[in-house]
Design a protein around this motif. Sequence first.
Motif, PDB file in Angstrom:
ATOM      1  N   ALA A   1     -24.706  36.772 -65.315  1.00 10.83           N
ATOM      2  CA  ALA A   1     -23.472  35.856 -66.102  1.00 10.83           C
ATOM      3  C   ALA A   1     -22.360  37.067 -66.392  1.00 10.83           C
ATOM      4  O   ALA A   1     -21.161  36.713 -66.355  1.00 10.83           O
ATOM      5  N   ILE A   2     -22.601  38.197 -66.862  1.00  8.33           N
ATOM      6  CA  ILE A   2     -21.831  39.262 -67.546  1.00  8.33           C
ATOM      7  C   ILE A   2     -21.143  39.709 -66.140  1.00  8.33           C
ATOM      8  O   ILE A   2     -19.726  40.006 -66.130  1.00  8.33           O
ATOM      9  N   GLU A   3     -21.758  40.090 -65.091  1.00  4.38           N
ATOM     10  CA  GLU A   3     -21.041  40.686 -63.610  1.00  4.38           C
ATOM     11  C   GLU A   3     -20.054  39.727 -63.239  1.00  4.38           C
ATOM     12  O   GLU A   3     -19.304  40.002 -62.466  1.00  4.38           O
ATOM     13  N   ARG A   4     -20.344  38.080 -63.621  1.00 10.77           N
ATOM     14  CA  ARG A   4     -19.430  37.330 -62.875  1.00 10.77           C
ATOM     15  C   ARG A   4     -17.971  37.143 -63.518  1.00 10.77           C
ATOM     16  O   ARG A   4     -16.882  36.604 -63.209  1.00 10.77           O
ATOM     17  N   VAL A   5     -17.943  37.974 -65.006  1.00 13.68           N
ATOM     18  CA  VAL A   5     -16.358  38.005 -65.668  1.00 13.68           C
ATOM     19  C   VAL A   5     -15.514  38.789 -65.163  1.00 13.68           C
ATOM     20  O   VAL A   5     -16.099  40.213 -64.922  1.00 13.68           O
TER      21      VAL A   5
ATOM     22  N   TYR B   1     -19.608  35.959 -76.751  1.00 18.17           N
ATOM     23  CA  TYR B   1     -21.024  35.716 -76.748  1.00 18.17           C
ATOM     24  C   TYR B   1     -21.575  34.223 -76.756  1.00 18.17           C
ATOM     25  O   TYR B   1     -22.439  33.826 -76.024  1.00 18.17           O
ATOM     26  N   GLY B   2     -20.716  33.498 -77.580  1.00 18.62           N
ATOM     27  CA  GLY B   2     -20.802  31.944 -77.489  1.00 18.62           C
ATOM     28  C   GLY B   2     -20.627  31.256 -76.226  1.00 18.62           C
ATOM     29  O   GLY B   2     -21.363  30.466 -75.891  1.00 18.62           O
ATOM     30  N   GLU B   3     -19.645  31.749 -75.490  1.00 14.98           N
ATOM     31  CA  GLU B   3     -19.447  31.076 -74.092  1.00 14.98           C
ATOM     32  C   GLU B   3     -20.402  31.586 -73.085  1.00 14.98           C
ATOM     33  O   GLU B   3     -20.973  30.694 -72.463  1.00 14.98           O
ATOM     34  N   VAL B   4     -20.907  32.771 -73.241  1.00 12.79           N
ATOM     35  CA  VAL B   4     -21.996  33.263 -72.529  1.00 12.79           C
ATOM     36  C   VAL B   4     -23.364  32.160 -72.515  1.00 12.79           C
ATOM     37  O   VAL B   4     -24.084  31.837 -71.700  1.00 12.79           O
ATOM     38  N   ALA B   5     -23.594  32.117 -73.948  1.00 16.31           N
ATOM     39  CA  ALA B   5     -24.754  31.348 -74.545  1.00 16.31           C
ATOM     40  C   ALA B   5     -24.561  30.073 -74.013  1.00 16.31           C
ATOM     41  O   ALA B   5     -25.679  29.431 -74.005  1.00 16.31           O
ATOM     42  N   ALA B   6     -23.490  29.319 -73.958  1.00 14.70           N
ATOM     43  CA  ALA B   6     -23.187  28.004 -73.647  1.00 14.70           C
ATOM     44  C   ALA B   6     -23.663  27.859 -72.206  1.00 14.70           C
ATOM     45  O   ALA B   6     -24.263  26.933 -72.091  1.00 14.70           O
ATOM     46  N   ALA B   7     -23.043  28.751 -71.592  1.00 14.75           N
ATOM     47  CA  ALA B   7     -23.421  28.654 -69.977  1.00 14.75           C
ATOM     48  C   ALA B   7     -25.000  28.858 -70.004  1.00 14.75           C
ATOM     49  O   ALA B   7     -25.340  28.225 -68.797  1.00 14.75           O
ATOM     50  N   LEU B   8     -25.504  29.606 -70.536  1.00 14.07           N
ATOM     51  CA  LEU B   8     -27.047  29.709 -70.338  1.00 14.07           C
ATOM     52  C   LEU B   8     -28.001  29.090 -71.277  1.00 14.07           C
ATOM     53  O   LEU B   8     -29.158  29.046 -71.154  1.00 14.07           O
ATOM     54  N   GLU B   9     -27.331  27.982 -72.296  1.00 12.41           N
ATOM     55  CA  GLU B   9     -27.965  27.116 -72.923  1.00 12.41           C
ATOM     56  C   GLU B   9     -28.908  28.081 -73.765  1.00 12.41           C
ATOM     57  O   GLU B   9     -30.392  27.695 -74.033  1.00 12.41           O
ATOM     58  N   THR B  10     -28.398  28.872 -74.555  1.00 13.06           N
ATOM     59  CA  THR B  10     -29.167  29.695 -75.565  1.00 13.06           C
ATOM     60  C   THR B  10     -28.287  29.747 -76.727  1.00 13.06           C
ATOM     61  O   THR B  10     -27.172  29.541 -76.751  1.00 13.06           O
ATOM     62  N   ALA B  11     -28.625  30.848 -77.614  1.00 17.66           N
ATOM     63  CA  ALA B  11     -27.818  31.070 -78.868  1.00 17.66           C
ATOM     64  C   ALA B  11     -26.969  32.713 -78.715  1.00 17.66           C
ATOM     65  O   ALA B  11     -27.607  33.583 -77.764  1.00 17.66           O
ATOM     66  N   PRO B  12     -25.784  32.502 -79.202  1.00 18.77           N
ATOM     67  CA  PRO B  12     -25.092  33.703 -78.884  1.00 18.77           C
ATOM     68  C   PRO B  12     -25.764  35.252 -79.354  1.00 18.77           C
ATOM     69  O   PRO B  12     -25.672  36.156 -78.809  1.00 18.77           O
ATOM     70  N   VAL B  13     -26.626  35.176 -80.469  1.00 16.84           N
ATOM     71  CA  VAL B  13     -27.239  36.254 -80.892  1.00 16.84           C
ATOM     72  C   VAL B  13     -28.206  36.716 -79.820  1.00 16.84           C
ATOM     73  O   VAL B  13     -28.521  38.164 -79.600  1.00 16.84           O
ATOM     74  N   ALA B  14     -28.659  35.793 -79.075  1.00 21.47           N
ATOM     75  CA  ALA B  14     -29.599  36.273 -77.856  1.00 21.47           C
ATOM     76  C   ALA B  14     -29.015  36.982 -76.830  1.00 21.47           C
ATOM     77  O   ALA B  14     -29.323  37.924 -76.160  1.00 21.47           O
ATOM     78  N   VAL B  15     -27.843  36.269 -76.501  1.00 19.75           N
ATOM     79  CA  VAL B  15     -26.866  37.145 -75.581  1.00 19.75           C
ATOM     80  C   VAL B  15     -26.417  38.337 -75.989  1.00 19.75           C
ATOM     81  O   VAL B  15     -26.710  39.449 -75.163  1.00 19.75           O
ATOM     82  N   GLY B  16     -26.086  38.437 -77.319  1.00 20.84           N
ATOM     83  CA  GLY B  16     -25.856  39.900 -77.754  1.00 20.84           C
ATOM     84  C   GLY B  16     -27.081  40.856 -77.591  1.00 20.84           C
ATOM     85  O   GLY B  16     -26.792  42.151 -77.300  1.00 20.84           O
ATOM     86  N   GLN B  17     -28.191  40.384 -77.959  1.00 22.41           N
ATOM     87  CA  GLN B  17     -29.161  41.343 -77.820  1.00 22.41           C
ATOM     88  C   GLN B  17     -29.528  41.813 -76.240  1.00 22.41           C
ATOM     89  O   GLN B  17     -29.882  42.829 -76.218  1.00 22.41           O
TER      90      GLN B  17
END
Length: 131
Positions: A56-60, A68-84
Amino acid sequence: MQIRVFDRECEIDDSRIDADAATISERVREYEAGERTTFDLEIEYPDGFTGDVMRAIERVPAGETRTYGEVAAALETAPVAVGQACGRNPIPVVVPCHRIVGADSLTGYAGGLELKRRLLEHEGASIPDEP
C-alpha cells in the motif's frame, strides 16, 4: 546494508531486493539527484500484514502523503497497526514509508523525523506541522 541518503545513514535489508548493492546505491544517488522518483527494483515483501502495508505504501506517489488512518481504512485495520508495520519496513526509502504521516504531524520514522522531513521536502510533499 547501510545506505546514505541526504547525509543520513539508513539501514535496509538488501536481501529483500533483487539487485546488487551497487545498483541499490546507484538508485539512491539518482533519487537524491532528482533523477528518479521510484526505485524500479524487484522487492520480496514480508508475508502477512507488514507486506500488505508495504504494498500500500509503495502505491503512494512521490510528492504525496497519506495518513496512517487513510492507509488503515484501505486495509480495514487500525492506524496504530499501520504505524507498527511501517516501523517494521525492512527497506525504508526504497519502500517509501516516509510518505505516511499522522493526521496533524509527521510522527515516527526509523531513520528519524529529520530524515523523514528531508525526504518529503525533496519530493515536494506537503508536510504537516509538528505538534
